[in-house]
Structures are given as C-alpha cells and as structure tokens.
Design a protein around this motif. Structure first.
Motif, mmCIF file in Angstrom:
data_model
loop_
_atom_site.group_PDB
_atom_site.id
_atom_site.type_symbol
_atom_site.label_atom_id
_atom_site.label_comp_id
_atom_site.label_asym_id
_atom_site.label_seq_id
_atom_site.Cartn_x
_atom_site.Cartn_y
_atom_site.Cartn_z
ATOM 1 N N ASN A 236 -0.479 4.667 -7.420
ATOM 2 C CA ASN A 236 0.153 4.832 -6.117
ATOM 3 C C ASN A 236 -0.175 3.554 -5.351
ATOM 4 O O ASN A 236 -1.343 3.280 -5.074
ATOM 5 C CB ASN A 236 -0.407 6.052 -5.410
ATOM 6 C CG ASN A 236 0.192 6.274 -4.052
ATOM 7 O OD1 ASN A 236 0.725 5.368 -3.440
ATOM 8 N ND2 ASN A 236 0.095 7.501 -3.575
ATOM 9 N N THR B 247 -0.102 2.588 -2.387
ATOM 10 C CA THR B 247 -0.483 2.655 -0.979
ATOM 11 C C THR B 247 -1.750 1.832 -0.749
ATOM 12 O O THR B 247 -2.741 2.007 -1.460
ATOM 13 C CB THR B 247 -0.729 4.115 -0.560
ATOM 14 O OG1 THR B 247 0.443 4.873 -0.830
ATOM 15 C CG2 THR B 247 -1.073 4.212 0.908
ATOM 16 N N ARG B 248 -1.673 0.935 0.223
ATOM 17 C CA ARG B 248 -2.783 0.037 0.584
ATOM 18 C C ARG B 248 -3.308 -0.689 -0.638
ATOM 19 O O ARG B 248 -2.599 -1.460 -1.232
ATOM 20 C CB ARG B 248 -3.857 0.812 1.330
ATOM 21 C CG ARG B 248 -3.287 1.414 2.611
ATOM 22 C CD ARG B 248 -4.282 1.724 3.612
ATOM 23 N NE ARG B 248 -5.028 0.525 3.963
ATOM 24 C CZ ARG B 248 -5.964 0.515 4.856
ATOM 25 N NH1 ARG B 248 -6.320 1.623 5.450
ATOM 26 N NH2 ARG B 248 -6.605 -0.587 5.136
#
Length: 69
Positions: free
Chosen positions: A57, A59-60
């Motif tokens: 994933n 994200t960030r």
C-alpha cells in the motif's frame, strides 16, 4: 523468520517499506544507502515467496501486507 509463525490466512504487515521511494531506484547512492539496501532485502523475499499473496500500500512510506496462503 516470521513465516513459520504465521498460520494460513494470517497476515504479515510491515511499515516504511518504500523508504521515500528510494527502494525503487536501482543503485540508489545516498547517505542512507545501507538502510535502503536493508529494506530492499526485507521486501524481496516476501514478494518472491509463493506461499504469500503480497502487495504494498503506497500510502506515505508504504505498508507491505502479505497473506499466507
């Protein structure tokens, strides 16, 4: 080492697996090279292990999620 402790259907989750995108740069030459290489060496066996369905994933700084088959 964690693989044998995870039951079928169980999850392996790790944070910070993209390292500001450095893991995607071949031959990354920065001051954090050793750390970048360590993260690549962490990610590689998980993605190549056929006993896991794995994704990141993005994200960030990235979270890897691997489900043991």
């Amino acid at each position: 080492m964690a693989k044998h402790r995870i039951r079928p259907g169980g999850l392996y989750i790790a944070d910070n697996v993209l390292w500001h995108g450095r893991v995607a740069i071949k031959n990354c030459q920065d001051v954090e090279y050793d750390s970048t290489e360590a993260i690549v060496e962490h990610n590689r066996p998980i993605f190549t292990d056929l006993d896991f369905d794995t994704f990141i994933n993005p994200t960030r700084d990235g979270v890897i999620v691997a489900r043991k088959k």
